[in-house]
Write a protein that holds these residues in place. Structure first.
Motif, short mmCIF file in Angstrom:
data_model
loop_
_atom_site.label_atom_id
_atom_site.label_comp_id
_atom_site.label_asym_id
_atom_site.label_seq_id
_atom_site.Cartn_x
_atom_site.Cartn_y
_atom_site.Cartn_z
N ALA A 114 -14.26 -64.52 -28.81
CA ALA A 114 -14.66 -63.24 -28.86
C ALA A 114 -15.91 -63.23 -29.69
O ALA A 114 -16.68 -61.98 -29.28
CB ALA A 114 -13.31 -62.29 -29.70
N VAL A 136 -6.02 -65.95 -25.27
CA VAL A 136 -6.52 -64.58 -24.23
C VAL A 136 -5.99 -63.48 -25.00
O VAL A 136 -6.78 -62.56 -25.32
CB VAL A 136 -5.80 -64.72 -22.89
CG1 VAL A 136 -6.25 -63.45 -22.28
CG2 VAL A 136 -6.24 -66.00 -22.01
N LYS A 183 -8.30 -63.16 -28.25
CA LYS A 183 -9.84 -62.55 -27.83
C LYS A 183 -9.81 -61.13 -27.50
O LYS A 183 -10.60 -60.56 -28.15
CB LYS A 183 -10.06 -63.54 -26.67
CG LYS A 183 -11.54 -63.11 -26.07
CD LYS A 183 -12.04 -63.94 -24.83
CE LYS A 183 -13.28 -63.24 -24.46
NZ LYS A 183 -13.69 -63.91 -23.03
N ASP A 184 -8.75 -60.68 -26.97
CA ASP A 184 -8.90 -59.28 -26.20
C ASP A 184 -8.65 -58.43 -27.51
O ASP A 184 -9.41 -57.58 -27.45
CB ASP A 184 -7.60 -58.98 -25.16
CG ASP A 184 -7.83 -59.62 -23.92
OD1 ASP A 184 -9.15 -60.18 -23.74
OD2 ASP A 184 -7.08 -59.72 -23.11
N ALA A 214 -11.82 -55.96 -28.63
CA ALA A 214 -11.58 -54.51 -28.85
C ALA A 214 -11.95 -54.15 -30.26
O ALA A 214 -12.60 -53.19 -30.56
CB ALA A 214 -10.00 -54.15 -28.50
#
Length: 366
Positions: free
Chosen positions: A69, A298, A301-302, A306
């Motif tokens: 990220a 995942v 990271k998302d 955000a």
């Protein structure tokens, strides 16, 4: 300990249906916490559980998510601190607060109380909780508006692993053991046992599960998440009961299980958890039947991307088979030893779980 665990399961069960809907639905509007001045000023941070960032499991996956990220955002380099024990949690969190972190990721069920205390003391900061809803009062909601839970209904994928394990077992005995008797560990064991039960029902067999009693919610545990001689002895005690498929649940304890398997001198399949252990630790690759996957990297990271873009969303996310948040790893070296019809049946069961034709019991499923 049993009373505490029952209370935790009861509280978490209350949020199961609502969280599942949140995990599968459209992203809710941001709560507006700490939108930030831009990615270049954004500082993501992380506190590990006691397993450390090289556990080849959930701490490592969380770190990989934060690092990915930060790279995508072009943010400041993450600050990531390891906890050696539970006594480090509060001080590690405070050190990150003092260093001006924008979002703090905490890894694991055991960090939840310290994370909640820190979040309440710093309401303008953002927190991401991996593997716990941070519902310490068991009212069905996260206890602070600035904490985003990332959790996984791993019982669904473990169900498939249990069916697979029963199908490849030649002794008719499979086993499992965990680090600590807490919901995020036993959810794997529950799903695994249910998968074995389904295999027996489908095939008129009587494959046994050693190391976990689903009715009693008790079994074999090492007392921690370290790869040590206690974990090796726990694995050995299960192997000695004629087990030929073994599921250790608790980060690095699989390493001790691998030693016990190698010492046994006979074919015993190992089932990994969290990451595809065949990829993260090739030294045990030849032992691995499969791994029960959690998309921690995942999901983390998302959440961080955000937050770094000023769109922090505290709504819980739960990984399921339907949204690919959980799953089974490839069979790798075991591929030629798994009958095609068994693979087809596992695939069909996955479809049935996704459609709702089969319900896998867990504290997240309600």
């Amino acid at each position: 300990m049993k009373t505490t665990k029952k209370a935790v399961v009861s509280g978490l069960a209350m949020i199961g249906t609502a969280v599942l809907l949140a995990g599968c639905g459209a992203a809710p509007e941001s709560n507006g916490a700490s939108a930030g001045a831009g990615a270049s000023d954004y500082l993501p941070c992380m506190v590990s559980d006691a397993g450390g960032f090289d556990d080849k499991s959930f701490n490592q996956l969380g770190k990989e998510g934060v690092d990915a990220a930060a790279a995508e955002l072009g943010s400041q380099d993450p600050i990531e601190v390891e906890s050696q024990s539970e006594t480090d949690y509060a001080s590690n969190l405070q050190s990150l607060v003092d260093q001006g972190c924008s979002t703090i990721v905490t890894v694991g069920f055991l960090l939840a109380p310290a994370a909640l205390e820190s979040a309440k003391a710093n309401p303008d900061m953002q927190y991401v909780s991996i593997d716990d809803t941070v519902d310490q009062d068991f009212d069905g909601t996260t206890d602070a508006e600035n904490i985003k839970p990332i959790i996984f209904d791993t019982a669904q994928a473990a169900y498939l692993a249990g069916y697979l394990a029963a199908g490849v077992s030649k002794t008719g005995v499979v086993g499992t053991f965990g680090g600590i008797n807490i919901p995020t560990v036993t959810i794997f064991m529950d799903g695994f046992a249910q998968g074995v039960e389904k295999y027996n029902a489908d095939n008129g067999t009587s494959v046994r599960v050693v190391g976990w009693d689903r009715a009693a919610q008790d079994g074999s545990f090492t007392g921690g998440f370290e790869a040590n001689d206690t974990a090796r002895q726990t694995a050995q005690a299960i192997i000695d009961q004629n087990v030929d498929v073994l599921l250790p649940v608790g980060g690095p304890i699989y390493q001790s299980a691998a030693v016990a398997i190698q010492d046994a001198g006979r074919e015993i399949a190992l089932v990994g958890v969290d990451a595809d252990v065949y990829e993260t630790d090739p030294s045990v690759g030849e032992l691995l039947l499969t791994s029960i996957l959690k998309g921690i990297d995942v999901g983390t990271k998302d959440a961080i991307v955000a937050a770094g873009n000023g769109e922090f969303d505290a709504s819980p996310f739960v990984g399921t088979l339907e949204n690919d948040g959980v799953g089974l790893a490839p069979y790798h070296d075991w591929s030629d030893r798994v009958p095609a019809e068994l693979t087809e049946k596992v695939d069909a069961l996955k479809a049935d779980i996704i459609s709702g034709a089969i319900t896998v019991e867990s504290y997240l499923a309600g």
